[in-house]
Design a protein around this motif. Sequence first.
Motif, short mmCIF file in Angstrom:
data_model
loop_
_atom_site.label_atom_id
_atom_site.label_comp_id
_atom_site.label_asym_id
_atom_site.label_seq_id
_atom_site.Cartn_x
_atom_site.Cartn_y
_atom_site.Cartn_z
N PRO A 206 1.28 8.08 -0.71
CA PRO A 206 0.91 9.12 0.25
C PRO A 206 1.74 9.01 1.53
CG PRO A 206 -1.05 8.01 -0.59
CD PRO A 206 0.13 7.21 -1.04
N SER A 207 2.22 10.12 2.05
CA SER A 207 3.01 10.11 3.29
C SER A 207 2.19 9.62 4.47
CB SER A 207 3.54 11.52 3.57
OG SER A 207 4.40 11.95 2.53
N SER A 208 0.85 9.73 4.36
CA SER A 208 -0.01 9.24 5.45
C SER A 208 0.10 7.72 5.60
CB SER A 208 -1.47 9.62 5.16
OG SER A 208 -1.87 9.09 3.91
N ARG A 209 0.44 7.02 4.50
CA ARG A 209 0.56 5.57 4.53
C ARG A 209 2.02 5.13 4.58
NH1 ARG A 209 0.58 1.41 0.63
NH2 ARG A 209 0.31 2.83 -1.12
N LEU A 210 2.86 5.86 3.89
CA LEU A 210 4.28 5.53 3.83
C LEU A 210 5.11 6.69 4.37
CD1 LEU A 210 6.66 3.73 2.90
CD2 LEU A 210 6.50 4.85 0.67
#
Length: 518
Positions: A192-196
């Motif tokens: 997920p872009s929210s984490r990475l």
Amino acid sequence: MTLADVRNRWCKFNNRDTFFTTGTDEHGLKVQNAAEKAAIEPKLFCDGLADKFKELAKLGDIKYDRFIRTTDVDHYAAVNHFWNTVNDNGYIYKGQHSGWYSVSDETFYTESDIVESIDEKTGKKMMIAKETMNEVIFQTEENYFFKLSKLQKNILDYIKSNPKFIKPQKYYDFIIHELESRELPDLSVSRPSSRLQWGIPVPNDDNQKIYVWFDALVNYLTSEGYPNAKEFPKPTHLVGKDIIKFHCIYWPAFLMAANIQLPEQVFVHGHWLMGGRKMSKSRGNVADPIEISNYYGSDSLRLFMMRYSVLDTDGDYNEKTLNALRSEFIDKFCNLMIRSLSKNFSIERALGRLQSNKLETLLNEVNDEEFKNSILSVQLQINNLKNDIDDDITNFDMYKATHKLFSMGPQINSLFDIYEPWKLKVKKDDDEMTKHHKQLKQDIIIFTALDSLRVLLLLFQSIIPQYSKMLLDRLDVDSKKRTVEYATIASDFTYGKNTTFKKGEKVPLTKLEVPSTV
């Protein structure tokens, strides 16, 4: 890098087409976290790291054709095209994923792959991966998945039908066991872009970033001009033992899914230890290649690594052993040069005599069967060397090749010890026949020793390019005559003029003392 460089130089020496890439894998959560900790933008953080690896390669005389970074523009394009191809072929789908994730390893592990452990510093209980001993954390998230399970049998069949695909044998057996002992789960290939945030976006889905290994492995195709190139060679990969699964299971599966041919071979190497233990700053057992190279010369470190690098075991770095090997090289080859270029001998006469006459004819004139056999034995071994070490270097068994080259030193030096050519001086009362035989025998010894040394230095070029150049220059060997065509006895008679050692002159490579702090 040095293992690959030696093989690459050897290929070029033998006029074989070759293209050598090395570089840096720069995306992923591990890099993102490290950049945040350093309060630097990820790209600038990676710029600094890439520069350090380039500087290290320059120091070690690594002659790569391309230093590829996974932040290169053409790599982004290659990864996007590769993802779309695999997706269009029906191997990618979206789903929810739960599992034990290691930031250090950039991968998920199953329950059977982890074990509870205690942090030595904090005393805190934690879960770690059995294989790497790195901490894992349980996570649940929505990802894209690659249908690895669908290709498990294909990979197994391919590797079984190509028994030399993975070398050494122990790693081939390991991968076969992995593929036969359990069913492979589908592989999460996005985060997920929210984490990475630090990664290549999934095409048409900015909410997901491509899994770092799916991205990084494509670098081999990028270097070959993918997706624009029409034909792709079958490369050889050289990887550390800790990333064997990625190169021998995941990468073949990705390539199969994209309908691209697999690599020719994957060679796996061990790690360097010190005192039998993993290097660690806290333990104080760390070897700094920059300090070592600055003191001993980078070729001394290259020579040590190649002499003691056995692929299927870990190496053990020892500075005293490195210096002893360096001294052994000086004793065997530099001193041989000094002996051969003594003012007691006529180098030009020896070279001229052997250029004008067949060796067999001259040996028959000497009429000494033992002498004849000694000379022919040395020359036969020297002439066979380039073929003897070809398989060794091609298969990254550098320690075998280095041992074979070193083993010739004592045999050549023994010609001086046994036949003492300095005693073959012409006396005033010698008749013409005695004079002729003395000079003839001396010339044969000097030519054999000197030309054997020339050939050995040509063959050493891939391993120790700077030392070889230094000594070949001292022999005045033409720079255009340092290729495989000249790696046999009596293939070059144009060197050696005006090379006699002057009184007090030393070879430009002297022995060193190991610092007292070691």
